[in-house]
Design a protein around this motif. Sequence first.
Motif, mmCIF file in Angstrom:
data_model
loop_
_atom_site.group_PDB
_atom_site.id
_atom_site.type_symbol
_atom_site.label_atom_id
_atom_site.label_comp_id
_atom_site.label_asym_id
_atom_site.label_seq_id
_atom_site.Cartn_x
_atom_site.Cartn_y
_atom_site.Cartn_z
ATOM 1 N N SER A 23 26.654 1.776 -3.287
ATOM 2 C CA SER A 23 26.330 1.738 -1.855
ATOM 3 C C SER A 23 25.456 0.549 -1.468
ATOM 4 O O SER A 23 25.517 0.074 -0.335
ATOM 5 N N VAL A 24 24.617 0.096 -2.377
ATOM 6 C CA VAL A 24 23.755 -1.068 -2.099
ATOM 7 C C VAL A 24 23.735 -1.977 -3.329
ATOM 8 O O VAL A 24 23.902 -1.517 -4.453
ATOM 9 N N ARG A 25 23.507 -3.246 -3.070
ATOM 10 C CA ARG A 25 23.466 -4.207 -4.170
ATOM 11 C C ARG A 25 22.123 -4.093 -4.919
ATOM 12 O O ARG A 25 21.106 -3.716 -4.322
ATOM 13 N N LYS A 85 16.751 1.480 3.531
ATOM 14 C CA LYS A 85 16.963 2.876 3.119
ATOM 15 C C LYS A 85 16.318 3.118 1.754
ATOM 16 O O LYS A 85 15.720 4.169 1.511
ATOM 17 N N VAL A 86 16.448 2.115 0.877
ATOM 18 C CA VAL A 86 15.824 2.230 -0.451
ATOM 19 C C VAL A 86 14.308 2.288 -0.281
ATOM 20 O O VAL A 86 13.626 3.113 -0.895
ATOM 21 N N LYS A 132 22.708 8.723 3.479
ATOM 22 C CA LYS A 132 22.233 7.609 4.326
ATOM 23 C C LYS A 132 22.702 6.276 3.760
ATOM 24 O O LYS A 132 23.012 5.345 4.509
ATOM 25 N N LEU A 133 22.729 6.175 2.431
ATOM 26 C CA LEU A 133 23.217 4.924 1.821
ATOM 27 C C LEU A 133 24.680 4.697 2.171
ATOM 28 O O LEU A 133 25.176 3.575 2.146
ATOM 29 N N LYS A 134 25.371 5.788 2.498
ATOM 30 C CA LYS A 134 26.781 5.693 2.922
ATOM 31 C C LYS A 134 26.868 5.612 4.445
ATOM 32 O O LYS A 134 27.902 5.965 5.038
ATOM 33 N N TYR A 175 12.736 14.968 -7.918
ATOM 34 C CA TYR A 175 12.783 14.935 -6.447
ATOM 35 C C TYR A 175 13.592 16.119 -5.938
ATOM 36 O O TYR A 175 14.488 16.621 -6.621
ATOM 37 N N LYS A 181 12.278 -1.394 -3.345
ATOM 38 C CA LYS A 181 11.287 -0.787 -4.233
ATOM 39 C C LYS A 181 9.976 -1.579 -4.230
ATOM 40 O O LYS A 181 8.899 -1.000 -4.230
ATOM 41 N N TYR A 211 24.987 5.636 -8.894
ATOM 42 C CA TYR A 211 25.320 6.099 -7.546
ATOM 43 C C TYR A 211 24.804 5.135 -6.493
ATOM 44 O O TYR A 211 25.389 4.969 -5.440
ATOM 45 N N LEU A 212 23.660 4.549 -6.808
ATOM 46 C CA LEU A 212 23.051 3.661 -5.818
ATOM 47 C C LEU A 212 23.853 2.380 -5.664
ATOM 48 O O LEU A 212 24.074 1.909 -4.553
ATOM 49 N N ILE A 213 24.280 1.814 -6.797
ATOM 50 C CA ILE A 213 24.887 0.480 -6.677
ATOM 51 C C ILE A 213 26.329 0.492 -6.190
ATOM 52 O O ILE A 213 26.925 -0.559 -6.045
ATOM 53 N N TYR A 261 19.477 11.078 1.061
ATOM 54 C CA TYR A 261 19.359 9.647 0.698
ATOM 55 C C TYR A 261 20.733 9.065 0.357
ATOM 56 O O TYR A 261 21.119 8.015 0.886
ATOM 57 N N PHE A 262 21.478 9.776 -0.499
ATOM 58 C CA PHE A 262 22.813 9.282 -0.872
ATOM 59 C C PHE A 262 23.711 9.168 0.364
ATOM 60 O O PHE A 262 24.476 8.219 0.496
ATOM 61 N N TYR A 269 32.027 8.775 -5.831
ATOM 62 C CA TYR A 269 32.053 8.563 -7.289
ATOM 63 C C TYR A 269 31.329 9.693 -8.002
ATOM 64 O O TYR A 269 30.200 10.029 -7.674
ATOM 65 N N GLN A 314 9.166 9.319 -1.451
ATOM 66 C CA GLN A 314 9.146 10.094 -2.698
ATOM 67 C C GLN A 314 7.922 9.744 -3.548
ATOM 68 O O GLN A 314 7.373 10.609 -4.222
ATOM 69 N N PHE A 351 13.134 5.747 1.214
ATOM 70 C CA PHE A 351 13.231 6.843 0.237
ATOM 71 C C PHE A 351 12.180 6.676 -0.864
ATOM 72 O O PHE A 351 11.461 7.621 -1.195
ATOM 73 N N ALA A 409 33.559 -2.032 -2.111
ATOM 74 C CA ALA A 409 33.120 -0.623 -2.134
ATOM 75 C C ALA A 409 31.988 -0.345 -1.157
ATOM 76 O O ALA A 409 31.807 0.787 -0.717
ATOM 77 N N LEU A 410 31.243 -1.408 -0.803
ATOM 78 C CA LEU A 410 30.114 -1.197 0.122
ATOM 79 C C LEU A 410 30.614 -0.960 1.542
ATOM 80 O O LEU A 410 29.911 -0.393 2.362
ATOM 81 N N MET A 462 30.680 -2.064 -8.889
ATOM 82 C CA MET A 462 29.421 -2.044 -9.633
ATOM 83 C C MET A 462 29.347 -3.202 -10.606
ATOM 84 O O MET A 462 28.271 -3.722 -10.890
ATOM 85 N N GLY A 517 20.756 -2.933 3.281
ATOM 86 C CA GLY A 517 20.478 -1.547 2.886
ATOM 87 C C GLY A 517 19.109 -1.361 2.250
ATOM 88 O O GLY A 517 18.750 -0.245 1.864
#
Lengths: 448, 311
Positions: A232-234, A11-12, B97-99, B86, A242, A228-230, B94-95, B75, A19, A15, B68-69, B51, A8
């Motif tokens: 979906s991605v590690r 995607k990070v 796409k992460l899904k 932003y 980044k 929110y990010l973690i 973005y959120f 959540y 941005q 974005f 969860a991934l 997490m 993933g």
Amino acid sequence: MKLKELKGWQKVFAFTFMQTIKGKSILISTLIMCLVTAFAFPLMQSLTGQGDISLKKLYIQNETSYNLDKMEEYVKNTEGFEKVKVVVSSENQKSLEEKLKKNEMIIRISQEQTGFILKHIKSKDSGIKQVELANISTQMSSIFTKALTEGLGIDKEQVDYMNAPIETSVEVANKEGEVKQEQEDLLSEVEYNAFFAVAFATMMFIMLSSEVIANSIITEKSTRVIEYLIISVRPLAIIFGKILASLCVTCLQLLSVGVFALISKSVSSLLSKGEDVNVSNALAAVGELKESFITPSSVVIGILVLLLGFLFFATIAAMSGASISKVEESAEGMKIISILLVIGVYLGLGMAMTAKSGGELGMIGYLSCLLPIASPFSVPFLLIVGKIKVGLAIASVAILLVSQLLLSFLVSNVYEGMILHRGERLKIKDILGMAKQKKGKRGGEVNE
Amino acid sequence: MSLQVKNLVKKYGDTTVLNHLNFEMKEPGVYALLGTNGAGKTTSLRIILGMLSYDEGEVLWQGKPMNALECKVGYLAEERGLYPKYSLMDQLIYFAKLKNMTKDQAMKEIKYWAERLEVEEYLFPEKVKGKKQKNKNADQLSKGNQQKIQLMAALLSDPEILVLDEPLSGLDPVNSDLFKSIIREEMKKRKYLIMSSHQMPTIEEFCSDVTILKRGNTVLQGNLNEIKKSYGRVNMFVKCEEDIRSYIDAFGFTLVKETPGEYQIKVTGEEEATKFLKKLVEENINLIRFELREPSLHEIFVEKVGGNDEA
């Protein structure tokens, strides 16, 4: 640390990159850098008085007993002086001075016991700037010497012979009577200056990228977006994305500055009718490079050291960013990276100073080539100019790789705890404490 | 399909912040995790969401260790998080796409939820004098509207498991009702919802099963109705014009709260309460209201975790 933890990152990266380049601060800072670069060459040209000279008419008054007839011809053949009207005058000093108009000058050559005097006389409103005057003076001295030698009947071959370079060497004899030739300095004056420029440019590059990474992580942490990010991605994928994004942003910034520099230089060149601008000793060093040192392997290793060094500092920047919880503390978070960068650059400068006054790299030199915080500043340059062997550069790559792996291992152990931590800034001992804690398992991992 | 949390243990050094948490959602519905601040609710939710790592136990989804991934999870965090500078649209895409959603899928969902949550004006601003307007940044929105965007982010991927940490905190009554209606819709879609809240009436409204945590330990767990039944109807409320304190003392009841003309009393059983009512009638007490009921979740919660439990 497993590769699937990087899933993933693209995607990070996408974005963060988009941005960041959309961000006003980056746009403004890039614009400022580009504008400064754009004006740098014309400004340098204006300050150094290069380009079209304002001198229109030059009177030569020869008060010596020597034949300086050739001076008129030599002035006209000098680049930049082609349009200057040269008048050899034997007129009375005072009446000639009274005749002086704007953009006119007198060169009065006289002879004393100690040597010759070239007096430059201009009117109050001559319009000839001080810097231009210095340039004219240099040219006139050389023209005068040339005309004088010719006037004295010394031919070109004799002049060349007199001006032939003189090489000196020092030999040192020990008590046993053995004589050894003292080594030449490892870095010449020009290389030394070039090293300064390269080291500071590298530091700026790393500093800018590190700030982008750290600020991005601080924002995500302080705004709680990270939660929110973690899901979906590690965390490692977030860091990796980044770091790459900031690398690309910084490269883009530098590329923009480079393009502006080229345009500025071309415009300056056009304005000065083909005359090149005296950029700096750093560029002069490029001309001194011996092609034999620029091999594909040296270029690849040099780039590798730079990239690994960037990655090393970027990872530390990511950890620094994750160690704090409030945007107001970002300067505090960047302190550690600034200190490491300064130490690294100073080690490099120490190496350069040692190498300029001796033939060997010395202890500081080896430290600057092998320590991961210093090698990105020293190794690529020294390798390209052929001052270190490939073996030492490979050792530097190996140390950087091992350091990066250890750092990545540490990050994968502590980053999760760090980014979810709220409150006081985490200190190094807190981070090491986190690393020592037994790492539990996570959802989806098989029970052990 | 089921969600099982088995013997979950989380330690920070020598401190156990979650001690053998167990619960199971056999059917879709809303499960409540309750507790005072620092009881371990958010830690539990974070572990379920992948997490945070844990030291012992397991989380199973459909009988397999939950990742969860890889499964669809939404959540809504207790402390809302959006990038302040932003654009909202960029963040939502973005959120999504992460899904693993495509941009088109994301746009379709964003349109639907923007309309449903009444935030279209921030995401799809109308043209002004024929000129397209920029969609807003998060820092241009009120707290409530930011919360709506957050809920939208949680719902975009149509998650099978939805974790809501204090979903209604800080919302005005209108938006609170809007959120509740969405929770009901998700329940109808047979989603698995885990909710953590300090608003006990909300929990009673939605949740069939609860776990109450105190300093990482489970102090009460089970079906909410059964828990209440097990307490019996021991809460008596009397409103009258006379002073009845002497009767309360005579029956050996506990006076929990007294306001002029109103008495909240803890009784020993339903039979005693009936006798008490008879006595009041016999004594010609002018009764305005008499109520005998099970304890509320609020009362059960205070009884179980009350005291010096603030972390």
